[in-house]
Design a protein around this motif. Structure first.
Motif, PDB file in Angstrom:
ATOM      1  N   LEU A 191       0.844  -1.197   0.000  1.00 30.61           N
ATOM      2  CA  LEU A 191       0.000   0.000   0.000  1.00 30.61           C
ATOM      3  C   LEU A 191       0.878   1.246   0.000  1.00 30.61           C
ATOM      4  O   LEU A 191       0.548   2.264  -0.602  1.00 30.61           O
ATOM      5  CB  LEU A 191      -0.916   0.024   1.234  1.00 30.61           C
ATOM      6  N   CYS A 192       1.984   1.145   0.722  1.00 33.09           N
ATOM      7  CA  CYS A 192       2.940   2.252   0.788  1.00 33.09           C
ATOM      8  C   CYS A 192       4.306   1.717   0.375  1.00 33.09           C
ATOM      9  O   CYS A 192       4.691   0.624   0.794  1.00 33.09           O
ATOM     10  CB  CYS A 192       3.015   2.785   2.219  1.00 33.09           C
ATOM     11  N   ARG A 193       5.035   2.479  -0.452  1.00 28.86           N
ATOM     12  CA  ARG A 193       6.411   2.102  -0.809  1.00 28.86           C
ATOM     13  C   ARG A 193       7.333   3.189  -0.269  1.00 28.86           C
ATOM     14  O   ARG A 193       7.588   4.187  -0.941  1.00 28.86           O
ATOM     15  CB  ARG A 193       6.542   1.946  -2.325  1.00 28.86           C
ATOM     16  N   PRO A 194       7.815   3.012   0.964  1.00 28.79           N
ATOM     17  CA  PRO A 194       8.562   4.088   1.629  1.00 28.79           C
ATOM     18  C   PRO A 194       9.786   4.575   0.847  1.00 28.79           C
ATOM     19  O   PRO A 194      10.142   5.742   0.941  1.00 28.79           O
ATOM     20  CB  PRO A 194       8.962   3.461   2.970  1.00 28.79           C
ATOM     21  N   PHE A 195      10.437   3.691   0.051  1.00 28.76           N
ATOM     22  CA  PHE A 195      11.615   4.156  -0.699  1.00 28.76           C
ATOM     23  C   PHE A 195      11.229   5.215  -1.729  1.00 28.76           C
ATOM     24  O   PHE A 195      12.023   6.096  -2.055  1.00 28.76           O
ATOM     25  CB  PHE A 195      12.319   2.990  -1.409  1.00 28.76           C
ATOM     26  N   ASP A 196      10.006   5.139  -2.258  1.00 29.10           N
ATOM     27  CA  ASP A 196       9.560   6.150  -3.235  1.00 29.10           C
ATOM     28  C   ASP A 196       9.508   7.541  -2.613  1.00 29.10           C
ATOM     29  O   ASP A 196       9.480   8.542  -3.325  1.00 29.10           O
ATOM     30  CB  ASP A 196       8.160   5.814  -3.781  1.00 29.10           C
ATOM     31  N   HIS A 197       9.449   7.580  -1.284  1.00 27.28           N
ATOM     32  CA  HIS A 197       9.299   8.868  -0.596  1.00 27.28           C
ATOM     33  C   HIS A 197      10.564   9.253   0.175  1.00 27.28           C
ATOM     34  O   HIS A 197      10.528  10.145   1.014  1.00 27.28           O
ATOM     35  CB  HIS A 197       8.099   8.811   0.352  1.00 27.28           C
ATOM     36  N   GLY A 198      11.652   8.535  -0.060  1.00 24.83           N
ATOM     37  CA  GLY A 198      12.933   8.951   0.520  1.00 24.83           C
ATOM     38  C   GLY A 198      13.428   8.147   1.705  1.00 24.83           C
ATOM     39  O   GLY A 198      14.513   8.430   2.219  1.00 24.83           O
ATOM     40  N   ALA A 199      12.647   7.158   2.177  1.00 26.25           N
ATOM     41  CA  ALA A 199      13.146   6.321   3.280  1.00 26.25           C
ATOM     42  C   ALA A 199      14.392   5.563   2.811  1.00 26.25           C
ATOM     43  O   ALA A 199      14.548   5.281   1.616  1.00 26.25           O
ATOM     44  CB  ALA A 199      12.073   5.338   3.729  1.00 26.25           C
ATOM     45  N   ALA A 200      15.284   5.250   3.760  1.00 26.61           N
ATOM     46  CA  ALA A 200      16.532   4.551   3.412  1.00 26.61           C
ATOM     47  C   ALA A 200      16.437   3.054   3.692  1.00 26.61           C
ATOM     48  O   ALA A 200      17.072   2.243   3.018  1.00 26.61           O
ATOM     49  CB  ALA A 200      17.694   5.156   4.187  1.00 26.61           C
ATOM     50  N   VAL A 201      15.660   2.692   4.722  1.00 25.96           N
ATOM     51  CA  VAL A 201      15.552   1.293   5.149  1.00 25.96           C
ATOM     52  C   VAL A 201      14.089   1.030   5.507  1.00 25.96           C
ATOM     53  O   VAL A 201      13.431   1.896   6.090  1.00 25.96           O
ATOM     54  CB  VAL A 201      16.450   1.029   6.391  1.00 25.96           C
ATOM     55  N   VAL A 202      13.589  -0.154   5.143  1.00 21.29           N
ATOM     56  CA  VAL A 202      12.231  -0.553   5.527  1.00 21.29           C
ATOM     57  C   VAL A 202      12.334  -1.822   6.370  1.00 21.29           C
ATOM     58  O   VAL A 202      13.109  -2.719   6.021  1.00 21.29           O
ATOM     59  CB  VAL A 202      11.361  -0.805   4.276  1.00 21.29           C
ATOM     60  N   VAL A 203      11.607  -1.867   7.478  1.00 22.85           N
ATOM     61  CA  VAL A 203      11.558  -3.116   8.245  1.00 22.85           C
ATOM     62  C   VAL A 203      10.125  -3.637   8.283  1.00 22.85           C
ATOM     63  O   VAL A 203       9.164  -2.866   8.174  1.00 22.85           O
ATOM     64  CB  VAL A 203      12.088  -2.939   9.698  1.00 22.85           C
ATOM     65  N   TYR A 204      10.024  -4.960   8.422  1.00 19.97           N
ATOM     66  CA  TYR A 204       8.716  -5.613   8.503  1.00 19.97           C
ATOM     67  C   TYR A 204       8.675  -6.620   9.629  1.00 19.97           C
ATOM     68  O   TYR A 204       9.665  -7.325   9.868  1.00 19.97           O
ATOM     69  CB  TYR A 204       8.437  -6.419   7.214  1.00 19.97           C
ATOM     70  N   SER A 205       7.519  -6.729  10.260  1.00 20.49           N
ATOM     71  CA  SER A 205       7.162  -7.964  10.934  1.00 20.49           C
ATOM     72  C   SER A 205       6.420  -8.754   9.867  1.00 20.49           C
ATOM     73  O   SER A 205       5.290  -8.402   9.496  1.00 20.49           O
ATOM     74  CB  SER A 205       6.248  -7.679  12.128  1.00 20.49           C
ATOM     75  N   THR A 206       7.043  -9.816   9.344  1.00 16.69           N
ATOM     76  CA  THR A 206       6.380 -10.632   8.313  1.00 16.69           C
ATOM     77  C   THR A 206       5.285 -11.495   8.926  1.00 16.69           C
ATOM     78  O   THR A 206       4.473 -12.087   8.215  1.00 16.69           O
ATOM     79  CB  THR A 206       7.401 -11.525   7.582  1.00 16.69           C
ATOM     80  N   THR A 207       5.299 -11.541  10.260  1.00 18.28           N
ATOM     81  CA  THR A 207       4.283 -12.242  11.051  1.00 18.28           C
ATOM     82  C   THR A 207       2.865 -11.805  10.663  1.00 18.28           C
ATOM     83  O   THR A 207       1.906 -12.569  10.817  1.00 18.28           O
ATOM     84  CB  THR A 207       4.515 -11.875  12.539  1.00 18.28           C
ATOM     85  N   LYS A 208       2.740 -10.572  10.188  1.00 20.27           N
ATOM     86  CA  LYS A 208       1.412  -9.965   9.956  1.00 20.27           C
ATOM     87  C   LYS A 208       0.956 -10.195   8.508  1.00 20.27           C
ATOM     88  O   LYS A 208       0.773 -11.317   8.107  1.00 20.27           O
ATOM     89  CB  LYS A 208       1.451  -8.486  10.309  1.00 20.27           C
ATOM     90  N   TYR A 209       0.814  -9.116   7.727  1.00 24.74           N
ATOM     91  CA  TYR A 209       0.202  -9.253   6.401  1.00 24.74           C
ATOM     92  C   TYR A 209       1.028 -10.105   5.436  1.00 24.74           C
ATOM     93  O   TYR A 209       0.467 -10.827   4.618  1.00 24.74           O
ATOM     94  CB  TYR A 209      -0.036  -7.876   5.777  1.00 24.74           C
ATOM     95  N   ILE A 210       2.373  -9.994   5.488  1.00 27.11           N
ATOM     96  CA  ILE A 210       3.175 -10.723   4.496  1.00 27.11           C
ATOM     97  C   ILE A 210       2.910 -12.214   4.626  1.00 27.11           C
ATOM     98  O   ILE A 210       2.732 -12.924   3.634  1.00 27.11           O
ATOM     99  CB  ILE A 210       4.675 -10.354   4.620  1.00 27.11           C
TER     100      ILE A 210
END
Ligand code: PLP
Length: 438
Positions: A191-210
């Motif tokens: 839904l959101c692609r943080p790198f498109d907006h300038g974030a350098a690193v993205v973290v996930y809990s894959t436990t959830k939606y992924i």
């Protein structure tokens, strides 16, 4: 053969793996092995010296996990990813990779409780200072920055408030000052692609939606490959000075032939090596199964959550609906529209007129929704934070985190919308009777 596309529906099924070269298997095999036979002593020493990349030991890398990592990096538009044993481990490693005792990070105050504890208490014992600032004004991040600040941190859509973080505004301040923004995108994959907006690193809990299936705990760190660690060498000695734990490697130099992956490669070969929070190949396989249908599921989560928010808005037992797509404040609405370009997500909160007792009665009356401390499952989930996740906080602290006595959080699943609304309707009828009695 690689499939050339940027479409998430296709990448989720085909990126990084088409079939097993040994057997032709189309599903990604579970390489349930601890170690890998070296071709020769030269091969072995090249692998250890990072002259060649390849499998050594499953604590550090594994072919099943590698597919998950590459697939998520492709979906996210990042350079490379690292899978770890949980979302908590992803956050801890993402920060410890560039931050040690005496350094600090600046974070938005709206955080998952586990993250709050890690930052407030455990990092403190390690000598890492965490500065909490109100993200409503992005300039608060600048004001809290000094020359020992190593990162900014935030969640895209923190619950229970469900306000959307000003990603570009804070990332821009960080780029000006040489501070990378790390975004926890757990509630908004695709839904959101943080790198498109300038974030350098993205973290996930894959436990959830992924994952979506609710069977496995896991986490991911994705390196955007877009931050100039060398330019800010004074701020990042851990990436720019010889690393005594890896025969003096200077990470920004060592990775040059491999691409802009200094940050994530260092995390893998030092922190994952030393702390050992590896994802098991079986869990990586589970997350690959989840990822295959993530684009479809996210669409359904968003559609159902919107219908639930609309339904709740008109209900007499409900005083307030909290939903990323229904922000009253104009700036909050702008942020939701600017950053949640793929949909507003599956989380919906609401406040019951009858307060604490109505909240309790509502949860106990649910028949299909599960009463669990989780989000992002394909099944619909509900919790009453005042009597569970936030029960140790004082009423004032609860309110500061966005939890009133009658607040209920829903993680709307992908069941048929009629069944979701039917369950909510009958539980609200029970909760509503308490309003009348009061
Ligand atoms: N980040 C967010 C937004 C979460 O909701 C959670 C867990 O609920 C975590 C991180 C931690 O993830 P895990 O439970 O996989 O360690």
């Amino acid at each position: 053969m690689t499939i050339e596309t940027t479409n998430p529906e296709t990448l989720a099924l085909h990126a990084a793996f088409r079939s097993d070269p040994a057997t032709g298997a189309v599903a990604v095999p579970i390489y349930q092995t601890t170690s890998y036979q070296f071709d020769s002593t030269e091969h072995a020493s090249n692998l250890f010296a990072l002259k060649e990349l390849g499998n050594v030991y499953t604590r550090i890398m594994n072919p099943t996990t590698d597919v998950l990592e590459q697939r998520v990096a492709a979906l996210e538009g990042g350079a490379a990813a690292l899978a770890v044993s949980s979302g908590q481990a992803a956050e801890a490693i993402a920060i410890q990779n560039i931050c040690h005792a005496g350094d600090n990070i600046v974070t938005g105050t709206d955080l998952y409780g586990g993250t709050w504890n890690l930052f407030k208490n455990t990092f403190k014992t390690m000598g890492i200072e965490v500065r909490f600032v109100d993200p409503t004004d992005p300039e608060n991040f600048r004001r809290a920055t000094d020359d020992r600040t190593r990162a900014y941190f935030a969640e895209t859509v923190p619950n229970p408030k469900l306000t959307v973080f000003p990603i570009k505004e804070v990332a821009d301040i960080g780029r000006e000052l040489g501070v990378p923004l790390i975004v926890d995108n757990t509630a908004a994959p695709l839904l959101c692609r943080p790198f498109d907006h300038g974030a350098a690193v993205v973290v996930y809990s894959t436990t959830k939606y992924i994952g979506g299936h609710g069977t496995s705990i896991g986490g991911l760190i994705v390196d955007g490959g877009n931050f100039d660690w060398e330019k800010h060498a004074d701020r990042f000695p851990m990436l720019n000075q010889p690393d005594p734990s890896y025969h003096g490697a200077v990470w920004t130099e060592a990775v040059k032939p491999l691409g802009p992956i200094a940050y994530v490669l260092k995390a893998r070969v030092t922190l994952l090596r030393d702390l050992g929070a590896a994802m098991s190949p079986f869990n990586a396989f589970q997350f690959i199964q989840g990822l295959e249908t993530l684009p479809l599921r996210m669409r359904e989560h968003c559609r159902n959550a919107q219908a639930v928010a609309d339904y709740l808005k008109g209900h007499p037992a409900v005083t307030k609906v909290i939903f990323a797509g229904a922000q009253e404040d104009a700036e909050q609405k702008r942020r939701a529209d600017a950053y949640l370009t793929g949909g507003y997500g599956g989380l919906v909160g609401f406040e019951l007129k009858g307060g604490l007792e109505a909240g309790r009665a509502f949860i106990d009356a649910l028949e299909m929704f599960y009463h669990v401390a989780n989000i992002g499952d394909a099944r619909s989930l509900a919790i009453h934070p005042a009597t569970t996740t936030h029960s140790q906080l004082s009423p004032e602290e609860q309110l500061a985190t966005g939890v009133s006595e009658g607040y209920v959080r829903l993680s709307v699943g992908i069941e048929h919308i009629d069944d979701i609304l039917k369950d909510l309707d009958q539980a609200l009828e029970t909760a509503g009777k308490l309003d009348l009695a009061a």
